[in-house]
Scaffold this motif. Structure first.
Motif, PDB file in Angstrom:
ATOM      1  N   ALA A 154       0.841  -1.203   0.000  1.00 53.32           N
ATOM      2  CA  ALA A 154       0.000   0.000   0.000  1.00 53.32           C
ATOM      3  C   ALA A 154       0.875   1.252   0.000  1.00 53.32           C
ATOM      4  CB  ALA A 154      -0.916  -0.010   1.223  1.00 53.32           C
ATOM      5  N   LYS A 155       1.989   1.185   0.743  1.00 55.26           N
ATOM      6  CA  LYS A 155       2.913   2.331   0.800  1.00 55.26           C
ATOM      7  C   LYS A 155       3.515   2.587  -0.578  1.00 55.26           C
ATOM      8  CE  LYS A 155       7.071   3.845   3.291  1.00 55.26           C
ATOM      9  NZ  LYS A 155       8.220   3.577   2.418  1.00 55.26           N
ATOM     10  N   GLU A 156       3.961   1.518  -1.234  1.00 55.81           N
ATOM     11  CA  GLU A 156       4.573   1.682  -2.564  1.00 55.81           C
ATOM     12  C   GLU A 156       3.558   2.202  -3.584  1.00 55.81           C
ATOM     13  OE1 GLU A 156       6.525  -2.070  -3.297  1.00 55.81           O
ATOM     14  OE2 GLU A 156       7.878  -1.657  -1.600  1.00 55.81           O
ATOM     15  N   ARG A 157       2.337   1.679  -3.499  1.00 53.69           N
ATOM     16  CA  ARG A 157       1.282   2.126  -4.413  1.00 53.69           C
ATOM     17  C   ARG A 157       1.017   3.633  -4.230  1.00 53.69           C
ATOM     18  NH1 ARG A 157      -1.808  -2.043  -3.035  1.00 53.69           N
ATOM     19  NH2 ARG A 157      -3.125  -0.819  -1.655  1.00 53.69           N
ATOM     20  N   ALA A 158       0.915   4.042  -2.966  1.00 49.57           N
ATOM     21  CA  ALA A 158       0.632   5.460  -2.673  1.00 49.57           C
ATOM     22  C   ALA A 158       1.792   6.335  -3.133  1.00 49.57           C
ATOM     23  CB  ALA A 158       0.385   5.641  -1.180  1.00 49.57           C
ATOM     24  N   GLU A 159       3.027   5.861  -2.920  1.00 53.63           N
ATOM     25  CA  GLU A 159       4.197   6.649  -3.345  1.00 53.63           C
ATOM     26  C   GLU A 159       4.225   6.800  -4.865  1.00 53.63           C
ATOM     27  OE1 GLU A 159       7.282   5.770   0.348  1.00 53.63           O
ATOM     28  OE2 GLU A 159       7.245   4.405  -1.372  1.00 53.63           O
ATOM     29  N   ARG A 160       3.895   5.717  -5.569  1.00 51.46           N
ATOM     30  CA  ARG A 160       3.862   5.787  -7.042  1.00 51.46           C
ATOM     31  C   ARG A 160       2.821   6.807  -7.493  1.00 51.46           C
ATOM     32  NH1 ARG A 160       4.272   0.245  -7.100  1.00 51.46           N
ATOM     33  NH2 ARG A 160       2.050  -0.009  -7.486  1.00 51.46           N
ATOM     34  N   ARG A 161       1.669   6.784  -6.836  1.00 51.07           N
ATOM     35  CA  ARG A 161       0.603   7.733  -7.215  1.00 51.07           C
ATOM     36  C   ARG A 161       1.046   9.164  -6.969  1.00 51.07           C
ATOM     37  NH1 ARG A 161      -3.953   4.025  -4.930  1.00 51.07           N
ATOM     38  NH2 ARG A 161      -4.395   2.855  -6.813  1.00 51.07           N
ATOM     39  N   ASP A 183      -5.247  13.200 -13.084  1.00 50.89           N
ATOM     40  CA  ASP A 183      -6.455  12.673 -12.434  1.00 50.89           C
ATOM     41  C   ASP A 183      -6.157  11.984 -11.092  1.00 50.89           C
ATOM     42  OD1 ASP A 183      -5.096  10.607 -13.518  1.00 50.89           O
ATOM     43  OD2 ASP A 183      -6.833   9.618 -14.420  1.00 50.89           O
ATOM     44  N   ILE A 184      -4.940  12.187 -10.569  1.00 46.69           N
ATOM     45  CA  ILE A 184      -4.600  11.576  -9.283  1.00 46.69           C
ATOM     46  C   ILE A 184      -5.170  12.435  -8.148  1.00 46.69           C
ATOM     47  CG2 ILE A 184      -2.671  11.093  -7.714  1.00 46.69           C
ATOM     48  CD1 ILE A 184      -2.725   9.046  -9.848  1.00 46.69           C
ATOM     49  N   ASP A 185      -5.848  11.776  -7.214  1.00 48.79           N
ATOM     50  CA  ASP A 185      -6.372  12.471  -6.047  1.00 48.79           C
ATOM     51  C   ASP A 185      -5.250  12.485  -5.002  1.00 48.79           C
ATOM     52  OD1 ASP A 185      -7.593  13.226  -3.706  1.00 48.79           O
ATOM     53  OD2 ASP A 185      -9.440  12.136  -4.129  1.00 48.79           O
ATOM     54  N   LEU A 186      -4.538  13.625  -4.930  1.00 50.92           N
ATOM     55  CA  LEU A 186      -3.339  13.700  -4.081  1.00 50.92           C
ATOM     56  C   LEU A 186      -3.652  13.486  -2.606  1.00 50.92           C
ATOM     57  CD1 LEU A 186      -1.249  16.639  -5.583  1.00 50.92           C
ATOM     58  CD2 LEU A 186      -0.833  14.189  -5.739  1.00 50.92           C
ATOM     59  N   ARG A 187      -4.731  14.109  -2.148  1.00 52.03           N
ATOM     60  CA  ARG A 187      -5.092  13.999  -0.728  1.00 52.03           C
ATOM     61  C   ARG A 187      -5.346  12.532  -0.365  1.00 52.03           C
ATOM     62  NH1 ARG A 187      -3.766  15.350   3.861  1.00 52.03           N
ATOM     63  NH2 ARG A 187      -5.359  15.224   5.461  1.00 52.03           N
ATOM     64  N   ARG A 188      -6.051  11.856  -1.272  1.00 49.07           N
ATOM     65  CA  ARG A 188      -6.375  10.451  -1.023  1.00 49.07           C
ATOM     66  C   ARG A 188      -5.095   9.604  -0.978  1.00 49.07           C
ATOM     67  NH1 ARG A 188     -10.242   6.816  -4.932  1.00 49.07           N
ATOM     68  NH2 ARG A 188      -9.661   4.846  -3.957  1.00 49.07           N
ATOM     69  N   ALA A 189      -4.173   9.883  -1.888  1.00 46.50           N
ATOM     70  CA  ALA A 189      -2.918   9.132  -1.911  1.00 46.50           C
ATOM     71  C   ALA A 189      -2.078   9.436  -0.664  1.00 46.50           C
ATOM     72  CB  ALA A 189      -2.130   9.469  -3.175  1.00 46.50           C
ATOM     73  N   GLU A 190      -2.093  10.701  -0.227  1.00 46.16           N
ATOM     74  CA  GLU A 190      -1.343  11.059   0.987  1.00 46.16           C
ATOM     75  C   GLU A 190      -1.886  10.332   2.207  1.00 46.16           C
ATOM     76  OE1 GLU A 190      -1.616  15.317   1.181  1.00 46.16           O
ATOM     77  OE2 GLU A 190      -0.088  15.516  -0.392  1.00 46.16           O
ATOM     78  N   LEU A 191      -3.216  10.250   2.301  1.00 45.72           N
ATOM     79  CA  LEU A 191      -3.821   9.566   3.448  1.00 45.72           C
ATOM     80  C   LEU A 191      -3.512   8.066   3.411  1.00 45.72           C
ATOM     81  CD1 LEU A 191      -7.240  11.435   3.660  1.00 45.72           C
ATOM     82  CD2 LEU A 191      -5.329  11.609   5.263  1.00 45.72           C
ATOM     83  N   ALA A 192      -3.541   7.481   2.200  1.00 51.62           N
ATOM     84  CA  ALA A 192      -3.217   6.052   2.071  1.00 51.62           C
ATOM     85  C   ALA A 192      -1.767   5.816   2.489  1.00 51.62           C
ATOM     86  CB  ALA A 192      -3.440   5.590   0.632  1.00 51.62           C
ATOM     87  N   LEU A 193      -0.882   6.758   2.107  1.00 50.60           N
ATOM     88  CA  LEU A 193       0.530   6.647   2.495  1.00 50.60           C
ATOM     89  C   LEU A 193       0.672   6.732   4.014  1.00 50.60           C
ATOM     90  CD1 LEU A 193       3.514   6.490   1.683  1.00 50.60           C
ATOM     91  CD2 LEU A 193       3.500   8.981   1.413  1.00 50.60           C
ATOM     92  N   GLN A 194      -0.035   7.679   4.622  1.00 42.87           N
ATOM     93  CA  GLN A 194       0.034   7.817   6.089  1.00 42.87           C
ATOM     94  C   GLN A 194      -0.468   6.565   6.795  1.00 42.87           C
ATOM     95  OE1 GLN A 194      -1.783  11.259   7.926  1.00 42.87           O
ATOM     96  NE2 GLN A 194      -1.005  12.607   6.335  1.00 42.87           N
ATOM     97  N   ARG A 195      -1.547   5.985   6.297  1.00 40.73           N
ATOM     98  CA  ARG A 195      -2.071   4.757   6.927  1.00 40.73           C
ATOM     99  C   ARG A 195      -1.042   3.637   6.827  1.00 40.73           C
ATOM    100  NH1 ARG A 195      -6.767   6.162   4.014  1.00 40.73           N
ATOM    101  NH2 ARG A 195      -6.417   4.508   2.495  1.00 40.73           N
ATOM    102  N   ALA A 196      -0.420   3.518   5.663  1.00 37.87           N
ATOM    103  CA  ALA A 196       0.550   2.432   5.462  1.00 37.87           C
ATOM    104  C   ALA A 196       1.772   2.637   6.356  1.00 37.87           C
ATOM    105  CB  ALA A 196       0.963   2.379   3.994  1.00 37.87           C
TER     106      ALA A 196
END
Ligand code: ATP
Length: 134
Positions: free
Chosen positions: A96-103, A110-123
């Motif tokens: 999940a961390k790698e996926r969020a970092e790639r995003r 069309d990338i939702d940055l806030r969503r990717a940042e939150l996914a990175l924080q959770r991971a």
């Protein structure tokens, strides 16, 4: 030793329940330490670790935000997701961390940055609580 009852609850059900000597959690306003007899309050939480002190041990639960409510005899943490350290799937969190970092690195519009940042924080939080770093 005085104790207070703590429950960590998610939409899927209870994740943690115990009588503890102290609860620490990362509120939006900063780190909170709750001892038995604390005044009633409600505080929104950040993505972070909840630390539960119990009989000389500290147990960790990863929580993905939510709310902490203190009542005279009970602390309740309501979170969208929460996992005890031993229940965390480290490989899943790393993926999940790698996926969020790639995003976050991709230049697509069309990338939702806030969503990717939150996914990175959770991971990252899950990896920290599980005792590993990605
Ligand atoms: P992923 O992309 O891997 O699904 P996520 O951060 O998007 O991660 P959440 O939406 O926060 O996942 O959680 C969905 C459910 O999966 C919750 O019940 C949560 O407790 C559980 N969960 C998510 N990641 C892990 C993990 N690494 N180990 C154990 N349980 C997990």
């Amino acid at each position: 030793m005085k104790t207070i009852k703590v429950s960590v609850v998610t939409p899927d059900g209870p994740v943690y329940e115990a009588d503890v000597e102290m609860v620490s959690a990362k509120a939006q306003s900063g780190e909170l330490g709750i001892l038995p007899g604390h005044i009633p309050m409600v505080a929104p939480l950040q993505i972070g670790a909840v630390r539960l002190k119990k009989g000389g041990n500290t147990e960790l639960v990863a929580v993905s935000g939510g709310f902490l409510e203190v009542r005279p005899d009970q602390v309740t943490i309501l979170a969208q997701a929460a996992e005890k350290a031993e229940d965390i799937d480290v490989e899943r969190a790393k993926a999940a961390k790698e996926r969020a970092e790639r995003r976050l690195q991709s230049k697509q519009e069309d990338i939702d940055l806030r969503r990717a940042e939150l996914a990175l924080q959770r991971a990252i939080n899950r990896l920290n609580v599980a005792g590993k770093r990605g």
